[in-house]
Motif scaffolding. Structure first.
Motif, short mmCIF file in Angstrom:
data_model
loop_
_atom_site.label_atom_id
_atom_site.label_comp_id
_atom_site.label_asym_id
_atom_site.label_seq_id
_atom_site.Cartn_x
_atom_site.Cartn_y
_atom_site.Cartn_z
N ASN A 15 -7.16 8.26 7.10
CA ASN A 15 -6.42 7.17 6.71
C ASN A 15 -7.21 6.29 5.54
O ASN A 15 -8.19 6.33 5.29
CB ASN A 15 -6.47 6.09 7.59
CG ASN A 15 -5.45 6.57 8.74
OD1 ASN A 15 -4.64 7.54 8.57
ND2 ASN A 15 -5.73 6.04 10.04
N TYR A 16 -6.31 6.05 4.55
CA TYR A 16 -6.57 5.05 3.53
C TYR A 16 -6.79 3.68 4.02
O TYR A 16 -5.69 3.33 4.56
CB TYR A 16 -5.55 5.17 2.31
CG TYR A 16 -5.63 6.63 1.65
CD1 TYR A 16 -6.63 6.83 0.95
CD2 TYR A 16 -4.63 7.45 1.83
CE1 TYR A 16 -6.72 8.13 0.29
CE2 TYR A 16 -4.45 8.69 1.24
CZ TYR A 16 -5.66 9.02 0.54
OH TYR A 16 -5.63 10.32 -0.21
N LYS B 150 -7.28 2.03 -6.12
CA LYS B 150 -7.40 3.30 -5.57
C LYS B 150 -8.18 2.81 -3.95
O LYS B 150 -8.91 2.14 -3.94
CB LYS B 150 -8.37 4.17 -5.93
CG LYS B 150 -8.41 5.63 -5.39
CD LYS B 150 -8.93 6.48 -6.38
CE LYS B 150 -9.16 7.96 -6.15
NZ LYS B 150 -8.62 8.22 -4.67
N LEU B 151 -7.51 3.11 -3.02
CA LEU B 151 -7.62 3.10 -1.51
C LEU B 151 -8.78 4.00 -1.17
O LEU B 151 -8.76 5.27 -1.47
CB LEU B 151 -6.64 2.90 -0.42
CG LEU B 151 -5.55 2.02 -0.70
CD1 LEU B 151 -4.32 1.97 0.05
CD2 LEU B 151 -6.13 0.43 -0.40
N LYS B 152 -9.74 3.68 -0.34
CA LYS B 152 -10.87 4.42 0.32
C LYS B 152 -10.26 5.35 1.47
O LYS B 152 -9.58 4.56 2.27
CB LYS B 152 -11.94 3.59 0.83
CG LYS B 152 -13.16 4.53 1.33
CD LYS B 152 -14.16 4.92 0.15
CE LYS B 152 -15.29 5.32 0.88
NZ LYS B 152 -16.07 5.80 -0.21
N LYS B 153 -10.52 6.36 1.50
CA LYS B 153 -10.03 7.45 2.84
C LYS B 153 -11.38 7.50 3.75
O LYS B 153 -12.38 7.78 3.28
CB LYS B 153 -9.76 8.71 2.04
CG LYS B 153 -9.14 9.71 3.07
CD LYS B 153 -8.65 10.96 2.28
CE LYS B 153 -7.94 11.91 3.01
NZ LYS B 153 -7.52 13.13 2.51
N GLY C 222 0.68 5.38 -0.17
CA GLY C 222 -0.48 6.50 -0.12
C GLY C 222 -1.63 5.95 -0.33
O GLY C 222 -2.16 5.15 0.37
N ASP C 223 -2.44 6.39 -1.50
CA ASP C 223 -3.89 6.08 -1.68
C ASP C 223 -3.98 4.95 -2.84
O ASP C 223 -5.05 4.52 -3.36
CB ASP C 223 -4.55 7.20 -2.24
CG ASP C 223 -4.05 7.77 -3.62
OD1 ASP C 223 -2.91 7.22 -4.15
OD2 ASP C 223 -4.73 8.60 -4.37
N THR C 224 -2.80 4.03 -2.90
CA THR C 224 -2.85 2.85 -4.09
C THR C 224 -2.27 1.79 -3.37
O THR C 224 -1.21 1.66 -2.67
CB THR C 224 -2.09 3.36 -4.87
OG1 THR C 224 -2.33 4.52 -5.47
CG2 THR C 224 -2.02 2.34 -6.35
N ASP D 184 0.87 -1.29 -0.11
CA ASP D 184 -0.18 0.10 -0.05
C ASP D 184 0.89 1.34 0.20
O ASP D 184 1.72 1.26 0.91
CB ASP D 184 -0.87 0.13 1.39
CG ASP D 184 -2.13 -1.13 1.27
OD1 ASP D 184 -2.00 -1.74 -0.02
OD2 ASP D 184 -2.80 -1.39 2.23
N GLU E 84 -11.38 0.74 -2.94
CA GLU E 84 -12.52 1.09 -3.08
C GLU E 84 -13.28 -0.17 -4.14
O GLU E 84 -14.33 -0.44 -3.62
CB GLU E 84 -12.69 2.11 -4.15
CG GLU E 84 -12.19 3.49 -3.28
CD GLU E 84 -12.11 4.72 -4.06
OE1 GLU E 84 -12.15 4.61 -5.10
OE2 GLU E 84 -12.21 5.74 -3.44
#
Ligand code: FES
Length: 239
Positions: free
Chosen positions: A210-211, A201-204, A188-190, A186, A215
């Protein structure tokens, strides 16, 4: 109830249980690589071999597959079992000679180096146990990867060796892999799963920022469980 003996201990078991299940319930250690209690046993690694005695004869079987029987006598570390396990670890070490998990298991059997290493065999961390494939299919219900080819070219891969478009990024394959062969990170947001050539893409979290999960994985769960759109806006820690 079934009565059997394992390593000289008389034990009770339920019909349908395997030798491995009964042994582990009673604190008897049998090494495994391709077994996970959440999944159907598959019998790929053969590390869990034990010797069974019945009708005046004995044979070596995979304990994760073999169902208990009335009066069965089982030995988990007879000379025959240890010889078999040693050979299995020699073969695994020849394939995965740089893998820490395999090196440690081999060292426990007194093997430091594989006694043979065919030239065609490239170093690999994957032992082809199929745990990742079974987790993806049986637990996640996605089947994004499978075992392909035969013999020395056998491997785990997405369809047509392209990016695993069905993958939802949950990482179940990464978590169940016994040898760390699946590379996931992981950033950042990926989330990246290198083996399957996929990024998510990760959910915030709307509260802590936090991510926390891909998604695509959350969409998959929300659809399956008919959850409201905003259900995953907040991470489990902030709920
Ligand atoms: Fe039984 Fe792998 S754990 S064959």
């Amino acid at each position: 109830m079934i009565t059997l003996s394992i390593d000289g201990r008389e034990l009770k078991a339920e019909k349908g249980q395997t030798i491995l299940q009964v042994a582990s319930e009673n604190g008897i250690d049998i090494p495994t690589l391709c077994y996970h209690e959440a999944l159907e046993p598959y019998g790929a690694c053969r590390l869990c071999v034990v010797e069974i005695f019945k009708g005046g004869r004995s044979r070596v079987v995979a304990s994760c597959l073999y169902p208990v029987e009335e009066g069965l006598e089982v030995k988990t570390s007879s000379p025959r079992v240890l010889d078999n396990r040693k050979m299995i670890l020699e073969l695994l070490l020849a394939r995965c000679c740089k893998n820490k998990v395999i090196q440690e298991l081999a060292a426990q059997m007194g093997i430091e180096q594989p006694s043979f290493k065919p030239e065609y065999l490239e170093d690999n961390d994957c032992i082809l146990c199929g745990l990742c494939v079974r987790a993806c299919e049986q637990v996640v219900g996605v089947s994004a990867i499978s075992l392909v080819n035969r013999g020395i070219t056998k491997e785990v891969a997405p369809p047509f060796f392209e990016a695993a478009t069905a993958c939802i990024g949950c990482g179940s394959c990464y978590y169940v892999c016994p040898t760390g062969a699946i590379k996931m990170e992981d950033k950042g947001d990926t989330r990246i799963i290198h083996n399957w050539k996929v990024e998510f893409k990760l959910k915030k979290c709307k509260v802590c920022g936090n991510y926390w999960a891909p998604e695509k994985q959350l969409d998959y769960i929300r659809d399956k469980l008919h959850l409201p759109e905003e259900f995953f806006d907040v991470c489990p820690d902030c709920k």
